[in-house]
Design an enzyme around this catalytic site. Structure first.
Site: not given
Ligand code: BG6
Length: 464
Positions: A169, A367
């Site tokens: 990202e 992801e």
């Molecule tokens: C993704 C990232 O965008 O979201 C991760 O690659 C991150 O590193 C994940 O932990 C969840 O993010 P958040 O802000 O909801 O804890």
């Protein structure tokens, strides 16, 4: 026999993603030096949820063997993590830390021994502090330092690691650090944001070039968070607004890494406002000649957009939102813990877009996941968390992904965010995403959740 309605192709990657800084802990051990996260927490701990910082995270540094065993028990045939630059080369440039080499080497060997394909990412928001002190991605020298780091990783581990990713990202540090104030260095300056974004793409392309030159027989790509942009209506002004949002937030990285060039309309918007970055001509050639082999797509939420409703104050610093407004659709399905819309269908639209407009590039979902606060309340009598909502969330997305694949989208796998609960930047341990619970108040004890048990069945049946 289980009835499998949504069957995925043989060899489909089932697994999850994580990152070094969010899981390893041992921030001040094993020769590691601070990244911007350690520094930011030190100077401004109140900006982190409940004041919990990055020092220990989920203790993977010490518990990786147990964790890799749990990966096999939750159906993983592949797993992504990242190598921390600040651990491998603590000063950003120069000496390679042998303790780090041993650690990452052991992790990789252990995964392979357990039949889990290692996917390794090189940068997950974690600029070494020494490099940020030089200006981070604003400074072309940091690009060269990153390329040295990348090459070192390829040479050290490329005999065993066959799937590499240059960045996770990359737009997020641009947004967080240079536009919207949610990452260090907390600058709000669009011109700098453009320079940072551009240098990230240069660093990426140069790393791809190095990797291909080494001819190690693997693949290299990048992981982008793609947020399909939907216009509020078919009114041409709304449609144009969504098009512009797409240029800024998706195509600013997607086009250069897959096609070797920036969208002309984006360049025109920036040129008109005198916001183009400083460019070294040979870098343009490097971007052009080094496109990726494989794309990772992180998908969490769509972006809904409408035409601008009010004029911007003439003195306001330029923001992409000067050209469109974000649209809050009534009755959106929401994950209220995170404040993100849940729109399963967007995963299909994204996959079809890659099929039709990006030469059907091979990709995987790198992801996708659901962060929930206060999950302890779902613990059952047997002592594990019954996160049925997470199972439904995954199923909802897989159905749409399956449909896109049936229509020819070139998707090779699905990685959930994330394997075990981990430290999530300024959100710290607020929202839990794992298939495995981590009790940060009790020696980081791991307990597989209902979703973890279900994920094993999913992988074994290659569908559901
Ligand atoms: C993704 C990232 O965008 O979201 C991760 O690659 C991150 O590193 C994940 O932990 C969840 O993010 P958040 O802000 O909801 O804890």
């Amino acid at each position: 026999m289980t009835n499998v309605q949504y069957k995925f192709p043989e060899g489909f990657w089932w697994g999850s993603a994580a990152s070094g800084p969010q899981t390893e802990g041992a921030a001040n051990e094993g020769g590691r030096k601070p990244s911007i996260w350690d520094h930011w927490f030190q100077i401004d701990p109140d900006r982190f949820h409940n004041g919990v910082g990055p020092e220990h995270t989920s203790n993977f540094y010490y518990q990786y063997q147990e964790d890799i065993q749990l990966m096999t028990e939750t159906g993983h045939n592949s797993f992504r993590t990242s190598i921390q630059w600040s651990r491998l080369i603590p000063d950003g440039v120069g000496e390679v830390n042998q303790e780090a080499v041993e650690f990452y080497s052991s992790v990789i060997d252990e995964m392979i021994a357990k039949g889990i394909e290692p996917f390794i990412n090189l940068f997950h928001f974690d600029m070494p502090l020494s490099m940020q002190e030089k200006g981070g991605w604003e400074n072309r020298e940091v690009v060269d330092a990153y390329v040295f780091f990348a090459k070192t990783c390829f040479e050290l581990f490329g005999d065993r690691v066959k799937y590499w990713f240059t960045f996770n990202e990359p737009i997020v540090p641009v947004e967080g650090g240079y536009l919207y104030d949610f990452h260090y260095p907390n600058i709000v300056d669009f011109k700098k944001a453009v320079q940072v974004a551009y240098h990230t793409v240069v660093a990426h392309a140069k790393a791809v070039e190095e990797y291909h030159a080494l001819d190690l027989g693997g693949k290299i790509g990048i992981i982008l968070n793609l947020t399909p942009s939907y216009p509020r209506s078919q009114n041409p002004a709304d449609v144009k607004a969504a098009y512009i949002a797409d240029l800024f937030f998706n195509r600013s990285f997607l086009d250069p890494v897959t096609k070797g060039e920036y969208p002309a309309d984006l360049v025109a918007i920036l040129r008109e406002r005198d916001l183009l970055p400083e460019i070294v001509q040979e870098d343009i050639e490097t971007i052009k000649n080094n496109i990726i082999d494989l794309l990772g797509v992180n998908y969490y939420q769509p972006r809904r957009v409408k035409a601008k409703e009010y004029m911007v104050h003439p003195d306001a610093p330029f923001m992409p939102e000067h050209l469109f407004d974000n649209y809050v659709m009534p009755n959106r399905k929401m994950n209220h813990h995170r404040g993100w819309e849940i729109c399963e269908r967007a995963i299909y639209d994204m996959a079809i877009n890659l099929r039709d407009n990006y030469n059907n590039i091979p990709f995987f979902i790198s992801e996708n996941g659901m962060g929930v606060e206060g999950e302890e309340k779902f613990r059952n009598d047997e002592g594990f968390i019954e996160d049925s909502y997470r199972i439904e969330f995954i199923q909802g997305h897989l159905k749409w992904l399956h449909k896109a694949m049936g229509e020819g989208a070139n998707c090779l796998g699905y990685h959930l965010w994330t394997f075990m609960d981990n430290w999530s930047w300024a959100n710290s341990y607020k929202n839990r995403y794992g298939l495995v619970e981590v009790d940060i108040h009790n020696d980081f004890k791991r307990t597989v959740k209902k979703s973890g048990k279900w994920y094993k069945e999913l992988a074994e049946n290659n569908g559901f």
